[in-house]
Write a protein that holds these residues in place. Structure first.
Motif, short mmCIF file in Angstrom:
data_model
loop_
_atom_site.label_atom_id
_atom_site.label_comp_id
_atom_site.label_asym_id
_atom_site.label_seq_id
_atom_site.Cartn_x
_atom_site.Cartn_y
_atom_site.Cartn_z
N ALA A 1 -8.33 7.58 -3.13
CA ALA A 1 -9.18 7.41 -1.95
C ALA A 1 -8.35 7.06 -0.72
O ALA A 1 -8.53 7.63 0.36
N VAL A 2 -7.42 6.12 -0.87
CA VAL A 2 -6.57 5.72 0.25
C VAL A 2 -5.68 6.88 0.67
O VAL A 2 -5.53 7.17 1.86
N PHE B 1 1.27 -0.96 -2.35
CA PHE B 1 0.82 -1.15 -3.73
C PHE B 1 -0.68 -1.38 -3.73
O PHE B 1 -1.19 -2.16 -2.91
N LEU B 2 -1.40 -0.72 -4.63
CA LEU B 2 -2.82 -0.93 -4.82
C LEU B 2 -2.98 -1.51 -6.22
O LEU B 2 -2.91 -0.78 -7.21
N GLU C 1 -7.63 -3.47 -5.70
CA GLU C 1 -8.42 -2.27 -5.94
C GLU C 1 -9.84 -2.36 -5.36
O GLU C 1 -10.45 -1.35 -5.05
N HIS C 2 -10.36 -3.59 -5.20
CA HIS C 2 -11.73 -3.73 -4.71
C HIS C 2 -11.83 -3.64 -3.18
O HIS C 2 -12.92 -3.59 -2.64
N GLU C 3 -10.69 -3.62 -2.49
CA GLU C 3 -10.73 -3.56 -1.03
C GLU C 3 -11.16 -2.16 -0.58
O GLU C 3 -10.90 -1.16 -1.25
N ASP C 4 -11.80 -2.11 0.58
CA ASP C 4 -12.30 -0.86 1.14
C ASP C 4 -11.13 0.07 1.49
O ASP C 4 -10.25 -0.32 2.25
N PRO C 5 -11.12 1.29 0.95
CA PRO C 5 -10.04 2.23 1.24
C PRO C 5 -9.85 2.49 2.74
O PRO C 5 -8.72 2.69 3.20
N ARG D 1 -6.40 1.81 7.42
CA ARG D 1 -6.17 1.36 8.81
C ARG D 1 -4.96 0.44 8.89
O ARG D 1 -4.13 0.56 9.78
N THR D 2 -4.88 -0.50 7.95
CA THR D 2 -3.75 -1.42 7.93
C THR D 2 -2.44 -0.68 7.71
O THR D 2 -1.44 -0.93 8.40
#
Length: 148
Positions: free
Chosen positions: A28-29, A66-67, A119-123, A128-129
């Motif tokens: 997704a990212v 890293f995700l 992994e739970h952070e919004d892609p 953006r970061t």
């Protein structure tokens, strides 16, 4: 201390089938970054550290992304500790966390910018970061060569 082993062959087999690359959060990212025109490499070996890889790499800018999975990497919000064979799992997961820290420290000592996300952070937020960090580290454009 005797070697601690997985609780069963079935558990060991199931855990070994867990995806370690191209996970849904990573894909997704990467799709968002690619759509934004950013180009990167994936699953690149960590320089000087065998058997370790970086999920997303912007090589010339020396940015490592890293995700991390909440379970495997000890997310402070979502990590769980299995009750069955608890000693083995504690040692395994603690070792993962220590390895992550060692990898981050190694890369930073080599001049890399290390970005770690759960992994739970919004892609979209992750992307953006990453894009802002990439933009901040990009070198100024060179003027065109004369005669071209």
């Amino acid at each position: 201390m005797p070697k601690v082993v997985p609780s069963s062959a079935a558990v060991s087999a199931r855990m070994s089938r867990q995806a370690s690359r191209d996970t849904a959060p990573e894909v997704a990212v990467r799709k968002i970054l690619h759509a934004a025109g950013l180009r990167y490499r994936v699953n690149v070996p960590v320089p000087g550290m065998p058997r370790r890889t970086i999920d997303i790499v912007f090589g010339p800018a020396k940015i490592a992304v890293f995700l991390d999975g909440c379970f495997w990497h000890g997310c402070p919000e979502h990590a769980t500790r299995p009750k069955s064979n608890a000693e083995w799992w504690r040692a395994k997961l603690d070792k993962n966390i220590a390895r992550d820290q060692e990898t981050t420290e190694h890369l930073e000592a080599e001049g890399w910018t290390v970005l770690r996300f759960w992994e739970h952070e919004d892609p979209k937020d992750i992307s953006r970061t990453v894009a802002r960090t990439r933009e901040a580290t990009s070198s100024p454009h060179r003027p065109p060569k004369s005669g071209t």
